[in-house]
Design a protein around this motif. Structure first.
Motif, PDB file in Angstrom:
ATOM      1  N   ASP A 333       0.838  -1.205   0.000  1.00 37.28           N
ATOM      2  CA  ASP A 333       0.000   0.000   0.000  1.00 37.28           C
ATOM      3  C   ASP A 333       0.871   1.253   0.000  1.00 37.28           C
ATOM      4  O   ASP A 333       0.581   2.229  -0.683  1.00 37.28           O
ATOM      5  N   ARG A 334       1.938   1.201   0.775  1.00 38.70           N
ATOM      6  CA  ARG A 334       2.834   2.372   0.875  1.00 38.70           C
ATOM      7  C   ARG A 334       3.521   2.634  -0.468  1.00 38.70           C
ATOM      8  O   ARG A 334       3.609   3.761  -0.927  1.00 38.70           O
ATOM      9  N   GLY A 339      -4.361   3.028  -6.266  1.00 42.89           N
ATOM     10  CA  GLY A 339      -4.850   3.562  -7.537  1.00 42.89           C
ATOM     11  C   GLY A 339      -4.379   2.800  -8.760  1.00 42.89           C
ATOM     12  O   GLY A 339      -4.789   3.090  -9.884  1.00 42.89           O
ATOM     13  N   ARG A 340      -3.483   1.845  -8.581  1.00 46.84           N
ATOM     14  CA  ARG A 340      -2.980   1.074  -9.731  1.00 46.84           C
ATOM     15  C   ARG A 340      -2.582  -0.313  -9.252  1.00 46.84           C
ATOM     16  O   ARG A 340      -2.532  -0.565  -8.040  1.00 46.84           O
ATOM     17  N   ASP A 500     -10.715  -0.720  -4.352  1.00 49.76           N
ATOM     18  CA  ASP A 500     -12.118  -0.308  -4.540  1.00 49.76           C
ATOM     19  C   ASP A 500     -12.564  -0.349  -5.991  1.00 49.76           C
ATOM     20  O   ASP A 500     -13.686  -0.704  -6.291  1.00 49.76           O
ATOM     21  N   LYS A 501     -11.650   0.058  -6.895  1.00 45.83           N
ATOM     22  CA  LYS A 501     -12.105   0.205  -8.281  1.00 45.83           C
ATOM     23  C   LYS A 501     -12.150  -1.145  -8.991  1.00 45.83           C
ATOM     24  O   LYS A 501     -11.134  -1.853  -9.032  1.00 45.83           O
ATOM     25  N   GLU A 502     -13.311  -1.442  -9.573  1.00 46.08           N
ATOM     26  CA  GLU A 502     -13.485  -2.743 -10.205  1.00 46.08           C
ATOM     27  C   GLU A 502     -12.526  -2.931 -11.388  1.00 46.08           C
ATOM     28  O   GLU A 502     -12.069  -4.048 -11.658  1.00 46.08           O
ATOM     29  N   GLU A 503     -12.204  -1.834 -12.080  1.00 50.36           N
ATOM     30  CA  GLU A 503     -11.365  -1.995 -13.283  1.00 50.36           C
ATOM     31  C   GLU A 503      -9.944  -2.478 -12.935  1.00 50.36           C
ATOM     32  O   GLU A 503      -9.235  -2.999 -13.787  1.00 50.36           O
ATOM     33  N   LEU A 504      -9.548  -2.319 -11.674  1.00 56.99           N
ATOM     34  CA  LEU A 504      -8.207  -2.794 -11.295  1.00 56.99           C
ATOM     35  C   LEU A 504      -8.136  -4.323 -11.217  1.00 56.99           C
ATOM     36  O   LEU A 504      -7.070  -4.898 -11.082  1.00 56.99           O
ATOM     37  N   PHE A 505      -9.280  -4.977 -11.317  1.00 56.13           N
ATOM     38  CA  PHE A 505      -9.294  -6.447 -11.282  1.00 56.13           C
ATOM     39  C   PHE A 505      -9.425  -7.042 -12.686  1.00 56.13           C
ATOM     40  O   PHE A 505      -9.683  -8.226 -12.833  1.00 56.13           O
TER      41      PHE A 505
END
Ligand code: HEM
Length: 513
Positions: A333-334, A339-340, A500-505
């Protein structure tokens, strides 16, 4: 015939076997100690199916160098880092041949590939080809997009599985998702093709490839005890037709792909895949068709399960040790944020993840006895004789659990690799998942990068837990028998998305074929 005439014959019948036994004993010299061997079968029926565990237990009784008789052939097993150095460094060249049984003899066409080749001019040539060309850092870097594509495909397939209606919070079997990455990565690297479509369906060529692999495993497994007992072999001849048919099928499959690539090559020039590389380099290295085909299949054999096994064991340790999981996630996370997704380029900035990878390879090397070596000449190790033609095995599983060189060796504690800089690619004899010396795994860096990327994505994008009601101590941490040691019970875990963002999966496909 009268009795006096029979007497010399009877004497000869008794004396000749005794003379052969004595001759063999003198020729072999002073072998390392070991469990008492039965006539003819040796220790074959005493060995526990999970050999690394059995040999470690025996090492406690008979010492760190011992002789185990697999039928009529001696195998010398060493179990400490000091003796691993004796085998893989100080006597490396004399112990760099491979023992081939009748099956590997036929599959490798007498060792004209790499894995089963004896150490000699042919081996030196193909090994140079591997080190300088196939696994050269620039080629591995050029093939990186394939690995990243496949790791994102794994994330997508897990995400789909756990968010399917009615599946939330339910345990899933980890191995099938891991196997898909390993299979696609190795077929694209080797044959320049993805045989599985976006929906996970195998195409016709892919089904043929899987059938060939499975048939090879089936034929290999059909060998009997005669493999270990020379005199029984003539009573139990191998089914030559079966082997010939298998080889012909494998050749047909490979030639078809090579022809496809040859046509493409004329139009678009060579790509980075091994099949193109070998096609371009075959004259320079004077490679026969058998060697090219053998090398391509060596990669499939050696490069698929090893990765799957390592990541499955790593995930088992990470669900048993939530502290380690959370610490690795904090680092991800750090360094990456939410975001990516992770990239291979992030790995150098993720020291704790690297330590997790190393600790997993230490406790769970997928080939715990490496691949067997064979003595090309008699050598002395620790004052004992290792006779010519004996098999020699390093129990790297036991070495990595030796309390003489590791503090609390059974504890899964990646921090040990941060407290001290320890290499796992063959220069530190305490941890040897890839072997060391001349025969060290040429795919080590590739394997480490893929494993690190897989574990990194899995931890960054999901939180992992044991199924409800399963306690860490309930997890079956036993290996399956065999040359490579999968978990005996496939790992079942519960995954929860962390980003959180579905597109990252979503898979990020790369067309490199
Ligand atoms: C992830 C994990 C991997 C592990 C733990 C691993 C481990 C090993 C080990 C222990 C050996 C035997 C060394 C010896 O005999 O002393 C070996 C040999 C070999 N490995 Fe790997 N390997 C891995 C991945 C790969 C990959 C990805 C490839 C290729 C794409 C590969 C290709 C080979 C080949 C061709 C050999 C034979 C080398 C020779 O006989 O000279 N390995 N590997």
């Amino acid at each position: 015939m009268d009795t006096p005439a029979l007497l010399p014959l009877a004497l000869a019948l008794v004396a000749i076997p005794i003379a052969i036994l004595l001759f063999n004993r003198i020729r072999r010299g002073r072998l390392p100690p070991g469990p008492r061997a039965w006539p003819v079968v040796g220790n074959l029926f005493d060995i526990h199916p999970v050999r690394c565990r059995c040999f470690m237990e025996w090492a406690g009784k008979y010492g760190p160098i011992m002789t185990v008789w697999l039928g009529t052939s001696p195998t010398v097993v060493v179990s400490t880092s000091e003796l691993a150095r004796e085998v893989l460094k100080n006597n490396d060249q004399q112990l760099a041949d491979r023992p081939r049984n009748r099956s590997s003899e036929r599959f490798s066409r007498g060792g004209v590939d790499l894995i089963w080749a004896d150490y000699g001019p042919h081996y030196i040539k193909v090994r140079k080809l591997c080190n300088l060309e196939l696994f050269a850092p620039r080629r591995m870097e050029a093939l990186r997009p394939i690995r990243e594509d496949e790791v994102t495909a794994m994330v997508e397939s897990i995400y789909r599985a756990i968010t399917a209606p009615g599946e939330e919070g339910k345990p899933m079997v980890m191995r099938k998702h891991l196997s898909m990455v390993a299979f696609n990565n190795i077929t694209r690297l080797t044959f320049g093709k993805r045989f599985i479509d976006a929906a996970g369906e195998l195409d016709e060529q892919g089904s043929e490839l899987k059938a060939i692999v499975n048939n090879g495993i089936k034929i290999g497994a059909s060998l009997t005890i005669a493999e270990h007992i020379r005199v029984l072999r003539w009573l139990n001849p191998v089914d030559e037709e079966l082997y010939n048919a298998h080889s012909a099928r494998r050749d047909r499959f490979t030639r078809r792909i090579m022809d496809e690539h040859a046509r493409e090559l004329e139009r678009h020039g060579a790509k980075q895949h091994f099949v193109d590389a070998l096609f371009t380099l075959r004259d320079k290295y004077d490679l026969s068709d058998d060697t090219v085909i053998g090398l391509l299949w060596d990669m499939i054999t050696a490069g698929t399960d090893t990765t799957v096994i390592t990541v499955e064991w790593a995930m088992a340790e990470l669900v048993r040790n939530p502290r380690v999981q959370m610490k690795a996630q904090e680092e991800l996370d750090r360094v990456i944020g939410h975001g990516r997704v992770m990239l291979e380029a992030d790995i150098p900035n993720l020291p704790y993840l690297q330590a997790v990878v190393k600790e997993s390879f230490r406790l769970h090397p997928p080939t715990p006895l490496m691949l067997p070596h064979k003595a090309s000449t008699s050598v002395k190790i620790a004052g004992y004789d290792v006779p010519k033609d004996a098999s020699v095995v390093v129990n790297v599983w036991a070495v990595a659990r030796d309390p003489g060189v590791w503090d609390n060796p059974l504890e899964y504690r990646p921090e040990r690799f941060l407290e001290e800089s320890i290499d796992i690619k063959g220069s530190d004899y305490r941890v040897l998942p890839f072997g060391a010396g001349r025969r060290v795994c040429p795919g080590a860096q590739l394997g480490i990068s893929l494993v690190a990327s897989m574990i990194g994505h899995l931890l960054h994008q999901f939180t992992w837990a044991l199924p409800d009601g399963t306690r860490p101590e309930d997890l079956d941490m036993m290996e399956s028998p065999g040359l490579v040691t999968f978990m005996a019970t496939p790992l079942q875990v519960v995954a929860m998305p962390r980003l959180d963002k579905e597109e990252l999966f979503k898979r990020v496909p790369v067309d490199m074929s």
